[in-house]
Design a protein around this motif. Structure first.
Motif, mmCIF file in Angstrom:
data_model
loop_
_atom_site.group_PDB
_atom_site.id
_atom_site.type_symbol
_atom_site.label_atom_id
_atom_site.label_comp_id
_atom_site.label_asym_id
_atom_site.label_seq_id
_atom_site.Cartn_x
_atom_site.Cartn_y
_atom_site.Cartn_z
ATOM 1 N N GLN A 167 32.834 1.092 51.561
ATOM 2 C CA GLN A 167 32.717 2.345 50.123
ATOM 3 C C GLN A 167 32.508 0.361 48.944
ATOM 4 O O GLN A 167 33.724 -0.061 49.771
ATOM 5 N N ASN A 168 32.527 0.502 47.434
ATOM 6 C CA ASN A 168 33.028 -0.628 47.558
ATOM 7 C C ASN A 168 33.202 -1.666 47.157
ATOM 8 O O ASN A 168 33.530 -2.460 47.252
ATOM 9 N N VAL A 169 31.398 -1.940 47.327
ATOM 10 C CA VAL A 169 30.949 -2.562 48.647
ATOM 11 C C VAL A 169 30.983 -3.651 47.591
ATOM 12 O O VAL A 169 29.918 -3.713 46.786
ATOM 13 N N PRO A 170 31.593 -5.284 47.089
ATOM 14 C CA PRO A 170 31.067 -6.473 46.070
ATOM 15 C C PRO A 170 29.372 -6.489 46.078
ATOM 16 O O PRO A 170 28.355 -6.547 47.540
ATOM 17 N N SER A 247 32.146 10.739 60.025
ATOM 18 C CA SER A 247 31.947 9.934 59.332
ATOM 19 C C SER A 247 33.267 9.308 59.407
ATOM 20 O O SER A 247 34.064 10.122 58.540
ATOM 21 N N LEU A 248 32.820 7.913 58.552
ATOM 22 C CA LEU A 248 34.171 6.819 58.296
ATOM 23 C C LEU A 248 34.318 6.045 57.199
ATOM 24 O O LEU A 248 33.288 5.474 57.384
ATOM 25 N N ALA A 249 35.513 6.512 56.120
ATOM 26 C CA ALA A 249 35.019 5.987 55.055
ATOM 27 C C ALA A 249 35.669 4.616 55.263
ATOM 28 O O ALA A 249 36.740 4.739 55.454
ATOM 29 N N ILE A 250 35.295 3.516 54.816
ATOM 30 C CA ILE A 250 35.856 2.292 54.586
ATOM 31 C C ILE A 250 35.880 1.741 53.567
ATOM 32 O O ILE A 250 34.618 1.187 52.787
ATOM 33 N N SER A 251 36.823 1.592 52.635
ATOM 34 C CA SER A 251 37.077 0.662 51.481
ATOM 35 C C SER A 251 37.212 -0.666 51.045
ATOM 36 O O SER A 251 38.621 -1.238 51.461
ATOM 37 N N PHE A 252 36.618 -1.387 50.473
ATOM 38 C CA PHE A 252 36.698 -2.672 50.408
ATOM 39 C C PHE A 252 37.328 -2.521 48.606
ATOM 40 O O PHE A 252 37.288 -2.547 47.562
#
Length: 252
Positions: A167-170, A247-252
């Motif tokens: 998530q929130n990947v530049p 599902s596994l959300a991983i935020s940056f």
């Protein structure tokens, strides 16, 4: 003198609303009824398995067989009552017009799939369920013979899957490297990479093991932008319902 055999009890039952086929044996002297109670999970807790449950059963098939002096054989023609599991208030199978001096066995097969939408698989193959009726004794017995039977369902090999959702990947990020680790020992279980435009699904995860994912975002030149460690993911083998896909959300 007419007799009837019944099979019933606490747990999963066989339904009386199903057809009552007549056994082609004369003279008719007895009826049999089999009632199933709610299905039981496997005896042992399988750390690496999910368990079939009541909701996975689509139907029960109750077949009547007769002892021929050596083994229980199918009747001619074969006699089976099919009992739908869904929307049924009772679960009894009745076999009428049976003959004294004989031994019978009613065998129950549970069929279904995940969610109980179709009779795709046999759910009690590891521990077949059945009950015997012996009509060879004195003739002053009851006309209806009733038995209850509980079906024990099989364990099923478990292989969990985990879909990674960055998530929130530049925009500068082009790829990801992933390291799946045992959260307790720190041992690496899988290492790999995938493109920003792809979705990675980790498979063959086991129940009873705590996992943690280390996800590293990589720039176009292959250098790391940032690494993020996920929360712990655990498939609990003691849970009433063991969810297989997550599902596994991983935020940056």
């Amino acid at each position: 003198m007419m007799r009837t055999l019944l099979i019933g009890g606490a747990g999963l039952a066989l339904t009386a609303c199903a057809p009552s086929p007549a056994v082609p044996i004369a003279p008719a002297v007895a009826d049999l009824v089999v009632a199933l109670s709610p299905p039981r999970p496997p005896l042992k807790t399988m750390a690496l398995s999910r368990r079939w449950g009541d909701a996975d059963v689509f139907q029960f098939e109750v077949s009547l067989r007769r002892w021929d002096g050596d083994r229980f054989m199918d009747l001619a023609p074969a006699l089976t009552v099919v009992l739908p599991r869904k929307d049924a208030s009772e679960h009894e199978a009745r076999f009428t017009n049976l003959r004294a001096g004989m031994r019978y066995r009613a065998e129950v097969v549970a069929k279904g799939n995940v969610g109980g939408t179709a009779p795709d698989m046999i759910l009690n193959a590891q521990e077949p369920s059945g009950v015997d009726f012996d009509l060879t004794g004195a003739q002053d017995v009851e006309n209806v013979h009733y038995r209850s039977l509980s079906v024990r369902l099989d364990s099923v090999p478990f292989s969990g899957t985990l879909e990674l959702l960055p998530q929130n990947v530049p925009t500068l990020v082009h790829r990801f490297s992933v390291d799946l680790r045992d959260a307790v020992s720190g041992e690496s279980r899988f290492a790999g990479s995938f493109a920003k435009t792809q979705t990675l699904t980790l498979s063959n995860l086991r129940a009873g093991i705590s996992y943690r994912v280390l996800l590293t975002a990589l720039r176009a030149n292959g250098k790391p932008y940032r690494s993020v460690e996920s929360e712990v993911v655990h498939f609990d083998p003691a849970a009433p319902e063991l969810e297989q896909d997550r599902s596994l959300a991983i935020s940056f």
